[in-house]
Write a protein that holds these residues in place. Structure first.
Motif, PDB file in Angstrom:
ATOM      1  N   ARG A 330      47.300 -85.248 -31.331  1.00 55.39           N
ATOM      2  CA  ARG A 330      47.942 -84.003 -30.864  1.00 55.39           C
ATOM      3  C   ARG A 330      47.598 -82.824 -31.766  1.00 55.39           C
ATOM      4  O   ARG A 330      47.231 -81.751 -31.294  1.00 55.39           O
ATOM      5  N   HIS A 380      54.046 -77.331 -26.068  1.00 52.25           N
ATOM      6  CA  HIS A 380      55.424 -77.730 -26.298  1.00 52.25           C
ATOM      7  C   HIS A 380      56.203 -77.601 -24.997  1.00 52.25           C
ATOM      8  O   HIS A 380      57.000 -76.663 -24.828  1.00 52.25           O
ATOM      9  N   HIS A 387      49.910 -73.917 -24.447  1.00 56.06           N
ATOM     10  CA  HIS A 387      48.678 -73.278 -24.906  1.00 56.06           C
ATOM     11  C   HIS A 387      47.681 -73.481 -23.763  1.00 56.06           C
ATOM     12  O   HIS A 387      47.058 -74.534 -23.646  1.00 56.06           O
ATOM     13  N   GLU A 419      54.606 -68.153 -29.061  1.00 60.95           N
ATOM     14  CA  GLU A 419      54.904 -68.442 -30.470  1.00 60.95           C
ATOM     15  C   GLU A 419      53.855 -67.915 -31.436  1.00 60.95           C
ATOM     16  O   GLU A 419      54.057 -67.974 -32.639  1.00 60.95           O
ATOM     17  N   HIS A 420      52.735 -67.409 -30.955  1.00 61.39           N
ATOM     18  CA  HIS A 420      51.671 -66.963 -31.873  1.00 61.39           C
ATOM     19  C   HIS A 420      51.756 -65.479 -32.210  1.00 61.39           C
ATOM     20  O   HIS A 420      51.098 -65.028 -33.146  1.00 61.39           O
TER      21      HIS A 420
HETATM   22 ZN    ZN Z   1      51.781 -74.479 -30.610  1.00 61.94          ZN
END
Ligand code: ZN
Ligand code: MLT
Length: 462
Positions: A330, A380, A387, A419-420
């Motif tokens: 992962r 997630h 992603h 989240e980035h």
């Molecule tokens: Zn991530």
């Protein structure tokens, strides 16, 4: 030049790297190698007082300051501009764990602590700091908080924002705000620390934080499931949530293409199943006792899910080595994608109620409008965060593709940035998808805290 000498003097011997020297590239190029900047100096202050002194000087002279931790960000948020006039403020020397308060379930750590070092400090006290991600061996706490990092355990413990009780911040004008609160309840005016978490260094510099700890998940159970696609993953998440409740820590989705890339390019990983499948999910549950971690529930649950054809195959890790292999697959996906190259990447989130529909609809128009495109989505799913990475056929317009993805995400009630963060990469989308009122409020906050625009100029908002 005199300014640079002053900053060098503040940081002292061993507290700076020459911006033009051979060692500068590690700081001036982002980890995706998408942004290439230049810096007048890489300043490495050793204390909050030194950070403040550097900022005070830069504020008076109008010098742009780019805060940087492990330089593992995905949106170019820690890369200076190409002009060479900005300095990088690297927090790596501020790497002291100030305190582990076992009775209070908190750790106080400086911004330059590597995430794994904070996890280890918690572990030594028999506790868990749950923030976890592939880059944990090099990313730093200051950067993780400044980007409100997520990772693989948000499902159970929340983002960096939810894990932070207190913050110490150096402001652009050289003041240090001491908000190292250790309380879980303290309703006493505005919760200003939240302005700096996720602000990507545009409002001030995070120099230290008080972080929440939890009971260690000593009896973690890890399993790997094969399934038909993303829609099945969302439905399956409901089954796991119902069966395991609060013990469910991680629920990570991977399209078959992601796993195939890892198995092809990353040495030392083994395919956990004998066949290849369209998609996989990696599940982890944990608690302090085997029963609470779902130890007895899992085999029966997997047998039922196989029976009901909700999963196509499954394996439960027997011991730590097998679990580590599953996690390595992962976590190596971004590295495998980088090695292969050519992916258009998107970090999107959707309500769980529309995620399956988004995937089905996207697959339909991608096949129709971009024949030959290969989707390699992972992420997630328990947080609704994908992603959504795709390799386009040669000659395809990547910009037009991304616009279409974001329009589809928006139509399904989702976000173009999960989240980035925004960094340099998604400034256009921020203006497109946030309301005028929200942008105006963000600008007012920025003008109030950083009137001379020295804090990470050119990031998030222009
Ligand atoms: Zn991530
Ligand atoms: C991950 O989930 O592995 C990270 O967010 C990194 C990435 O998306 O490339």
């Amino acid at each position: 030049m005199a300014d640079i000498q002053t900053i060098k003097r503040i940081c002292g011997d061993g507290g700076w790297v020459d911006g033009g020297g051979a060692g500068a590239a590690a700081f001036t190029v982002d980890q995706r190698e998408k942004f290439h900047g230049r810096a007048a100096l890489i300043a490495m202050p050793g204390s909050a007082a030194e950070v403040a002194a550097v900022l005070r000087h830069c504020n008076a002279r109008g010098i742009g300051v780019v805060p940087q931790g492990g330089n593992t960000g995905m949106a170019g948020g820690a890369t200076p501009s190409a002009g060479g006039g900005q300095i990088i403020l690297h927090l790596g020397r501020m790497n002291r764990i100030r305190e582990v308060d076992r009775a209070n379930f908190t750790v106080s750590a400086e911004a330059g602590c590597v995430l794994a070092a904070v996890q280890e400090a918690a572990q030594r006290a028999g506790l868990l700091f749950p923030l976890a991600m592939g880059s944990q061996g090099s990313c730093m706490i200051g950067g993780a908080l400044s980007t409100n990092a997520g990772g693989v355990r948000v499902l159970r413990y929340g983002n960096a924002r939810e894990l932070t009780l207190g913050l110490e911040v150096a402001l652009a004008d050289g003041r240090v705000l001491d908000g190292m609160n250790k309380l879980r309840k303290s309703n006493s005016g505005y919760d200003w620390k939240q302005w700096f978490i996720g602000a990507e260094g545009t409002l001030g510099v995070v120099t230290a934080a008080v972080l929440r700890l939890f009971p260690d998940e000593t009896h973690a159970r890890t399993c790997w499931l094969a399934l038909g696609g993303a829609g099945d993953a969302v439905r399956l998440f409901g089954d796991f949530r119902d069966a395991l409740g609060g013990a469910l820590s991680c629920f990570e989705f991977m399209e078959g293409e992601c796993v195939a890339q890892v198995l092809r390019t990353i040495p030392g990983v083994r395919n956990p199943l004998v066949k290849n499948y369209p998609a996989y999910v990696l599940v982890q549950s944990g608690a302090q006792s085997a029963a609470a971690a779902g130890g007895e529930i899992l085999p029966a649950l997997l047998a039922r899910l196989l029976d009901e054809k909700k999963i196509l195959d499954a394996t439960i890790a027997a011991g730590e080595a097998q679990a580590a292999n599953l996690w390595k697959i992962r976590e190596a996906i971004p590295e495998a994608e980088k090695k292969r190259g050519g992916y258009v990447k998107h970090d999107i989130s959707l309500p769980l109620s529309t995620l399956a529909d988004f995937m089905a609809e996207s697959r339909r128009w991608i096949a129709q409008d971009f024949p030959g495109a290969v989707t390699a989505a992972f992420g997630h799913v328990g947080d609704g965060n994908l992603h959504f990475n795709v390799r386009l056929p040669s000659g395809a317009d990547a910009g037009a593709f991304t616009e279409k993805v974001y329009a589809e995400v928006h139509a399904h009630g989702g976000s173009f940035s999960a989240e980035h963060g925004i960094g340099q990469l998604r400034k256009k989308e921020l203006l497109a998808f946030k309301s005028a009122g929200e942008i105006a409020l963000m600008r007012r906050l920025k003008e109030t805290l950083d009137p001379n625009n020295i804090m990470n100029p050119g990031k998030v908002l222009d």
